[in-house]
Design a protein around this motif. Structure first.
Motif, PDB file in Angstrom:
ATOM      1  N   UNK A  12      35.253  35.443  17.465  1.00  0.00           N
ATOM      2  CA  UNK A  12      35.533  34.570  17.808  1.00  0.00           C
ATOM      3  C   UNK A  12      34.544  34.365  18.402  1.00  0.00           C
ATOM      4  N   UNK A  13      34.717  32.891  19.780  1.00  0.00           N
ATOM      5  CA  UNK A  13      34.235  32.953  21.051  1.00  0.00           C
ATOM      6  C   UNK A  13      34.168  33.547  22.347  1.00  0.00           C
ATOM      7  N   UNK A  14      35.757  34.490  22.379  1.00  0.00           N
ATOM      8  CA  UNK A  14      35.677  35.861  23.768  1.00  0.00           C
ATOM      9  C   UNK A  14      34.287  35.946  23.683  1.00  0.00           C
ATOM     10  N   UNK A  15      34.487  36.613  24.773  1.00  0.00           N
ATOM     11  CA  UNK A  15      33.288  37.483  25.124  1.00  0.00           C
ATOM     12  C   UNK A  15      33.296  38.723  24.831  1.00  0.00           C
ATOM     13  N   UNK A  16      32.140  39.638  24.693  1.00  0.00           N
ATOM     14  CA  UNK A  16      32.020  40.743  24.590  1.00  0.00           C
ATOM     15  C   UNK A  16      32.116  42.052  25.021  1.00  0.00           C
ATOM     16  N   UNK A  17      31.983  42.701  24.407  1.00  0.00           N
ATOM     17  CA  UNK A  17      32.664  44.086  24.682  1.00  0.00           C
ATOM     18  C   UNK A  17      31.426  44.819  25.633  1.00  0.00           C
ATOM     19  N   UNK A  18      30.425  44.807  25.889  1.00  0.00           N
ATOM     20  CA  UNK A  18      29.827  45.247  27.003  1.00  0.00           C
ATOM     21  C   UNK A  18      31.189  46.642  27.726  1.00  0.00           C
ATOM     22  N   UNK A  41      30.860  37.724  10.840  1.00  0.00           N
ATOM     23  CA  UNK A  41      32.137  38.614  10.075  1.00  0.00           C
ATOM     24  C   UNK A  41      33.366  37.484  10.085  1.00  0.00           C
ATOM     25  N   UNK A  42      33.697  36.967   8.999  1.00  0.00           N
ATOM     26  CA  UNK A  42      34.991  37.014   9.101  1.00  0.00           C
ATOM     27  C   UNK A  42      35.554  37.706   8.548  1.00  0.00           C
TER      28      UNK A  42
END
Length: 324
Positions: free
Chosen positions: A244-250, A51-52
């Motif tokens: 963006x392209x940052x790591x996810x929040x697992x 999403x934007x």
């Protein structure tokens, strides 16, 4: 010969069992292809929406009344940011862990004045219409008590459920000073997109600190509504692999788990349950720290370090080895 010596001797003996040809390149190619296919399929099915970004412009355009009301709350000092407390201001006590008031003890080390930082400062940083400019002059020329009286009176009238109920056009006449003009001016400025570039850090071209934008967005309903629409509220285990392209929040999963327990998200509870809910962040952080310390010092904790010996699950997994 001890059992330990016998095991060590067995480990050093050459393998005399069955053997077969093994092509490590072929195995590696197959494994790589399988992982690639699984990654593409799972990413297509379970990936998070791209999403934007939420912007102040989008907020002012899609929910102008809410943006307007939030601006008034910032001036009146009744918004969440204004009453948050440390590390931003002295507006509240903050969360506590029993008698430990960490948020208050840490103090204000990232000062945020919502009225100045969210409203007055941005308006002064851009050319304004004559009406807004006059309102700025009137506001800055008044003493803090007068400013508070104006903003509080207008905030109360605007949010009166039996009166305006959030509709600025229905606010009765009163002594509100320049507050309506300031709120209207900031709403217009945000809708034009100018506020998104001014709010982060006036005068800085490059900026990666989004604290002010996030706090301002969090004071209104725009950010909360977006979280609800994407199932990202606390009671829905909400996490998203953005921005963006940052790591996810697992990595947030161990924290998110505790928020699902009713004792940490009760709304109408009283007593201890209400205390845990109101101070859930610091209690859950403490739980995670304790669990991390238990894992870190597991080899030194009597009883826990003996679990593998008392429950020899590893002997079931490696039963062939231990049988020999």
């Amino acid at each position: 010969m001890s059992v330990r010596t016998s095991q060590e001797t067995l480990e050093r003996e050459p393998w005399r069992g069955a053997t077969r040809h093994y092509d490590i390149l072929k195995e590696g190619a197959i494994a790589t292809l399988a992982v690639l296919v699984l990654t593409i399929v799972l990413a297509a099915v379970f990936s998070s929406p791209d999403d934007p970004s939420l912007t102040l412009k989008g907020w002012a355009k899609s929910a102008p009344d809410n943006f307007y009301a939030t601006t008034v709350a910032e001036l009146a000092g009744t918004s969440d940011s204004a009453t948050y407390g440390g590390p931003y201001n002295n507006g509240g006590e903050g969360q506590v862990l029993g008698p430990i008031k960490l948020q208050k003890w840490v103090g204000v080390h990232q000062p945020v004045d919502p009225a100045t930082d969210f409203v007055i400062g941005p308006l002064q940083g851009q050319d304004q219409s004559s009406g807004v400019a006059a309102a700025l002059t009137a506001w800055t020329g008044a003493d803090p008590t007068q400013q508070g009286d104006w903003a509080t009176a207008y905030d109360t009238a605007l949010n009166d459920p039996a009166g305006a109920n959030g509709d600025a056009t229905k606010v009765p006449d009163g002594d509100y000073g320049p507050v309506p003009a300031l709120a209207e001016g900031l709403t217009t400025m945000a809708a034009s997109g100018a506020l998104d570039s001014v709010l982060p850090a006036p005068g800085q071209f490059f900026n990666t600190d989004n604290t002010l934008q996030i706090l301002f967005l969090g004071d209104g309903s725009y950010l909360d509504d977006a979280g609800t629409a994407n199932n990202l509220q606390g009671n829905t285990w909400g996490m998203m692999n953005e921005t963006g392209n940052f790591p996810g929040q697992q990595w947030l999963a161990p924290f998110s788990f505790w928020y699902q327990l009713p004792i940490f998200n009760s709304e109408n509870e009283t007593g201890f349950a209400a205390t845990l809910t109101a101070n859930g962040d610091i209690y859950i952080m403490t739980i995670i720290i304790v669990l991390m310390l238990v894992v870190l010092f597991l080899p030194f904790i009597p009883g826990l370090r003996s679990i593998p010996r008392r429950i020899p699950l590893h002997r079931v997994i490696w039963r062939d080895y231990y049988r020999r």
